[in-house]
Enzyme design. Sequence first.
Site, PDB file in Angstrom:
ATOM      1  N   PHE A   1      -1.952  -0.604 -10.212  1.00  0.00           N
ATOM      2  CA  PHE A   1      -2.527  -1.346  -9.493  1.00  0.00           C
ATOM      3  C   PHE A   1      -4.049  -1.894 -10.351  1.00  0.00           C
ATOM      4  O   PHE A   1      -4.470  -3.058  -9.924  1.00  0.00           O
ATOM      5  CB  PHE A   1      -2.717  -1.304  -8.022  1.00  0.00           C
ATOM      6  CG  PHE A   1      -3.773  -0.132  -7.577  1.00  0.00           C
ATOM      7  CD1 PHE A   1      -5.118  -0.150  -7.748  1.00  0.00           C
ATOM      8  CD2 PHE A   1      -2.993   0.948  -7.207  1.00  0.00           C
ATOM      9  CE1 PHE A   1      -5.640   1.113  -7.524  1.00  0.00           C
ATOM     10  CE2 PHE A   1      -3.695   2.270  -6.851  1.00  0.00           C
ATOM     11  CZ  PHE A   1      -4.879   2.209  -7.037  1.00  0.00           C
TER      12      PHE A   1
ATOM     13  N   ARG B   1     -16.676   0.650  -1.129  1.00  0.00           N
ATOM     14  CA  ARG B   1     -15.859   0.101  -0.289  1.00  0.00           C
ATOM     15  C   ARG B   1     -16.392  -1.246   0.185  1.00  0.00           C
ATOM     16  O   ARG B   1     -17.363  -1.255   1.052  1.00  0.00           O
ATOM     17  CB  ARG B   1     -15.801   1.149   1.013  1.00  0.00           C
ATOM     18  CG  ARG B   1     -14.659   0.930   1.980  1.00  0.00           C
ATOM     19  CD  ARG B   1     -14.679   1.955   3.016  1.00  0.00           C
ATOM     20  NE  ARG B   1     -14.320   3.323   2.824  1.00  0.00           N
ATOM     21  CZ  ARG B   1     -13.197   3.789   2.918  1.00  0.00           C
ATOM     22  NH1 ARG B   1     -12.173   2.715   2.744  1.00  0.00           N
ATOM     23  NH2 ARG B   1     -12.797   4.888   2.406  1.00  0.00           N
TER      24      ARG B   1
ATOM     25  N   LYS C   1       0.769  -1.213   0.079  1.00  0.00           N
ATOM     26  CA  LYS C   1      -0.091  -0.026   0.225  1.00  0.00           C
ATOM     27  C   LYS C   1       0.908   1.247   0.036  1.00  0.00           C
ATOM     28  O   LYS C   1       1.686   1.561   0.767  1.00  0.00           O
ATOM     29  CB  LYS C   1      -1.004   0.035   1.398  1.00  0.00           C
ATOM     30  CG  LYS C   1      -1.905   1.159   0.974  1.00  0.00           C
ATOM     31  CD  LYS C   1      -2.848   1.061   2.171  1.00  0.00           C
ATOM     32  CE  LYS C   1      -4.156   1.980   2.170  1.00  0.00           C
ATOM     33  NZ  LYS C   1      -3.821   3.431   2.056  1.00  0.00           N
TER      34      LYS C   1
ATOM     35  N   ARG D   1      -3.575   8.941  -5.416  1.00  0.00           N
ATOM     36  CA  ARG D   1      -4.260   7.957  -6.658  1.00  0.00           C
ATOM     37  C   ARG D   1      -4.443   8.713  -7.816  1.00  0.00           C
ATOM     38  O   ARG D   1      -4.956   9.670  -7.551  1.00  0.00           O
ATOM     39  CB  ARG D   1      -5.670   7.419  -5.895  1.00  0.00           C
ATOM     40  CG  ARG D   1      -6.206   6.296  -6.869  1.00  0.00           C
ATOM     41  CD  ARG D   1      -7.196   5.455  -5.987  1.00  0.00           C
ATOM     42  NE  ARG D   1      -7.934   4.585  -6.696  1.00  0.00           N
ATOM     43  CZ  ARG D   1      -8.511   3.699  -6.130  1.00  0.00           C
ATOM     44  NH1 ARG D   1      -8.763   3.744  -4.647  1.00  0.00           N
ATOM     45  NH2 ARG D   1      -9.240   2.748  -6.649  1.00  0.00           N
TER      46      ARG D   1
HETATM   47  P1  AMP Z   1      -7.655   4.585   2.134  1.00  0.00           P
HETATM   48  O1  AMP Z   1      -7.536   6.065   1.758  1.00  0.00           O
HETATM   49  O2  AMP Z   1      -6.904   4.562   3.611  1.00  0.00           O
HETATM   50  O3  AMP Z   1      -9.017   4.230   2.261  1.00  0.00           O
HETATM   51  O4  AMP Z   1      -6.697   3.690   1.148  1.00  0.00           O
HETATM   52  C1  AMP Z   1      -7.080   3.451   0.082  1.00  0.00           C
HETATM   53  C2  AMP Z   1      -6.074   4.210  -1.002  1.00  0.00           C
HETATM   54  O5  AMP Z   1      -4.898   3.451  -0.879  1.00  0.00           O
HETATM   55  C3  AMP Z   1      -6.430   4.140  -2.246  1.00  0.00           C
HETATM   56  O6  AMP Z   1      -7.377   5.230  -2.876  1.00  0.00           O
HETATM   57  C4  AMP Z   1      -5.139   4.438  -3.015  1.00  0.00           C
HETATM   58  O7  AMP Z   1      -4.687   5.539  -3.233  1.00  0.00           O
HETATM   59  C5  AMP Z   1      -4.128   3.891  -1.920  1.00  0.00           C
HETATM   60  N1  AMP Z   1      -3.435   2.766  -2.524  1.00  0.00           N
HETATM   61  C6  AMP Z   1      -2.155   2.458  -2.103  1.00  0.00           C
HETATM   62  N2  AMP Z   1      -1.562   1.303  -2.778  1.00  0.00           N
HETATM   63  C7  AMP Z   1      -2.777   0.782  -3.299  1.00  0.00           C
HETATM   64  C8  AMP Z   1      -2.783  -0.568  -3.826  1.00  0.00           C
HETATM   65  N3  AMP Z   1      -1.851  -1.552  -4.104  1.00  0.00           N
HETATM   66  N4  AMP Z   1      -4.029  -0.785  -4.076  1.00  0.00           N
HETATM   67  C9  AMP Z   1      -4.932  -0.022  -4.175  1.00  0.00           C
HETATM   68  N5  AMP Z   1      -5.019   1.259  -3.473  1.00  0.00           N
HETATM   69  C10 AMP Z   1      -3.864   1.700  -3.238  1.00  0.00           C
END
Ligand code: AMP
Length: 606
Positions: free
Chosen positions: A358, A435, A268, A273
Site C-alpha cells: 500500500f 496518527r 483494510k 504490517r
Molecule cells: P490499526 O492497527 O487498527 O491502527 O490499523 C492500522 C494498521 O492497518 C496498519 O498498521 C496496517 O498494518 C493495517 N492495514 C491493513 N490494510 C491497510 C491498508 N490498505 N493501508 C494501510 N494500513 C493497512
Amino acid sequence: MLYSDLADTFDRLESTSSRLEMTTILADFFRDVDKDELRDIVYLCQGKLHPDFHPQVLGMSDKLVLKAIAKASGYSESEAEEQWLKTGDPGAVAEMFIGGKPSDTGAKKVKQASLFSFGDDADDEKQLTVGDVVAGLVSIENTDGKKSQTGKIDDLVSLLRDSSPVGARYLCRIVTGRMRVGAGDMTILDALAEAFATKEDRPVVERAFNVTCDIGLVAETIATGGMDAVAGIGVQVGNPVKVMLGERLPSIGEVVEKLGGTCAMEYKYDGIRLQAHIKGDKVTLYSRRLEDLTSNFPDVAYALASKCKFEEAIVEGECVAVEPETGFMLPFQVVTHRRKKHGMEQAVKSIPVRMFMFDILYRDGEDMTARPYLERRAELESTFALGEMLQMTTMKVVESTEEGEEFFSNALAARCEGIMAKSVAQESVYRAGSRGFLWIKYKKDYQQALTDSFDLAVVGAFYGMGKRAGKYGALLMAAFDQETGMFQTVCKLGTGFDDAFLDSMPELLNGTLTSTKPRSVETGMEPDVWFDPEVVLEVVAAEITQSPTHTVARDVLEEGTGLGLRFPRFTGRVRDDKTPEQCTTSNEILDMYNMQVHDSDGISDE
Ligand code: AMP
C-alpha cells in the site's frame, strides 16, 4: 568522559518524575559531552548500545549478574541472591555490594575482591571511562559459544571492579535490560533540541528520528552539523521508518466528509504490517515493532527482491495468510504462526501468505514521503512485476457515502476487517510516526459495538481465587499517553481468558515482573504484582465510562475522574507485533468516549 559522571546523571534523572526537569538535566549534560561520544551516551541513556531496530541485545540473566556481583565485590553468591530476592533489582544489589557496605544486610566478605575494588581500595581505583564501558558491554554482547557465560561474567566483573557503586547499579541494569531511568525518546529529543537548537526546531529533530528510528544518529548529527544537517537526514535503506497510522471515525459518511468528499478507499487487510527495505538481492523486512522478520517471511523477501525493477526501494504492505487451495484470506491469528523461531521451512509451506502493498517511501535515491498519495501509489505499482504473491491493495477513489458503503461491503465480503480511507489531497504526504486524519480507518467492529478494540499494556496482576487460585486471576491494563510518556490504567481485565492462557500467563509476564510500581505507570489501583509495560493484549469492552480509579484522561472531563472500560474482555490476541508505546493512546480513548456520547445523542451514523 568518566563513566561516573554519566552514572551520576542517570541517578539525577531517576530521582525526578518531572519530564521538564529531566529534559533540563539531559540538555545541560549533552552540552558538555564530547561530540564523538554523544551517540553512545544517548543509546546508554536508554540502556542500549545500538538503535532500537538493531537485533543484538545484551540480555544477561539475573543469575549471571549475581555471580558477577559476588565475584567483583568479594561477597558470596548466596548473599547477593538474598538481597536480590528482597529488592528484585540486581542494580540495587550491585550498588550495595560494590560499595562494600551492605550495612543492613549483615553480609560478610568471603575474600578480598580485587586490588582495585571500590570500597577498601578507593585510592587505587581506576577511572572507568564511558569508552571503557561501551567496549566492555560490546564484548559482553559479542561473547557467544561454549564459554559465553564465564566470558560475560568476567567482562562484567572487570567493569564492576572499576566502577563506583552508583555506576555499578546502572551497569547491572543495562546488562539485564532494565535501564528505565525515565528518559524516553521524546524526552531525549526535547533535550537535544534544547541543547543544540531551539524549541522551534523540535519538529524537524523529531522528523529525523521518525524517518531513521535512530536517536543516536540524530544526536550525533545535531551536535556535529547543527540543524542544517538534521534537516538533511532522509529516509534510507536499512533504517526502518516509523509507520504512519490512521485515525478512526464512527461512520463512512463522516470519513468521506472529513476527507473533503473524495478519497481513496483501500481494503483494510487483517495481517502483519511489513516494511520492506530492498537493496539489490538483499531484503530486510521490519515489523511495526522494528523487529527484523525477514527469516519468518523468506518467500515474501524473495518475491520482493526478484520482482523489484529498481536497485533500491522501501515499501510497505500487509502480509496476510491465505488458504492454500482457494487463496481466501485467513484471519490475523493464522499469519502470526509464521512468527516462530524454528520450523520455518514447514511453516512457509503450510501457511502460504500474500503481500498486499500500500505504500512506497523511497526508491533509487528519491525520498518519496513528501509526494502525494496518488503519485506514491502509481510509483509503487510501477516498481514491481506484480503477481500472486505481490499484489497492490484493492483501492477505489470514492466520491460519496454510498460509494464508500458499497466499497466497505465488498471489503467485508473479501474477508477484510474494514477499510482504510486515504486523503488524495495535494498535501497527502507519508507522515512517518504519526496518527492523523490523512488516513482514516473504519472497521466492522464499529458497526456492532460502540468502539474499536483496544491494545493495552499489562502493568499489574491480581492473584486469582477459587478456580483461579495460585494463578493470576485478573490483569491491570493501561493505555499510553503520548504527551507525558506515561502508561495510564483503564481497566482490570479478568474475562476472556481460557485455561491455556491462564496457564501461560506467568511465562508471558514474569520476565517483566518488578518489585515496585514502574515509574512510567499512573493508576489509582494497587495490584498484587507489578509489571513493566511490555506485553500488549487486545481488549474489547461494552462501553467507556468515567472512573474514579483509572487515570486515562484524568481531570480532562471532570476533576479527579478518568476513563475506564466497562465489561472489558480479552479477545485472545496477544499483540506481540506492537510495542507498549504503540498501544491505544489515552487521547484515542478520550476521542472514542466523545464519539460514544455523540452516538448516543443520535447525531452521528446514518
Ligand atoms: P490499526 O492497527 O487498527 O491502527 O490499523 C492500522 C494498521 O492497518 C496498519 O498498521 C496496517 O498494518 C493495517 N492495514 C491493513 N490494510 C491497510 C491498508 N490498505 N493501508 C494501510 N494500513 C493497512
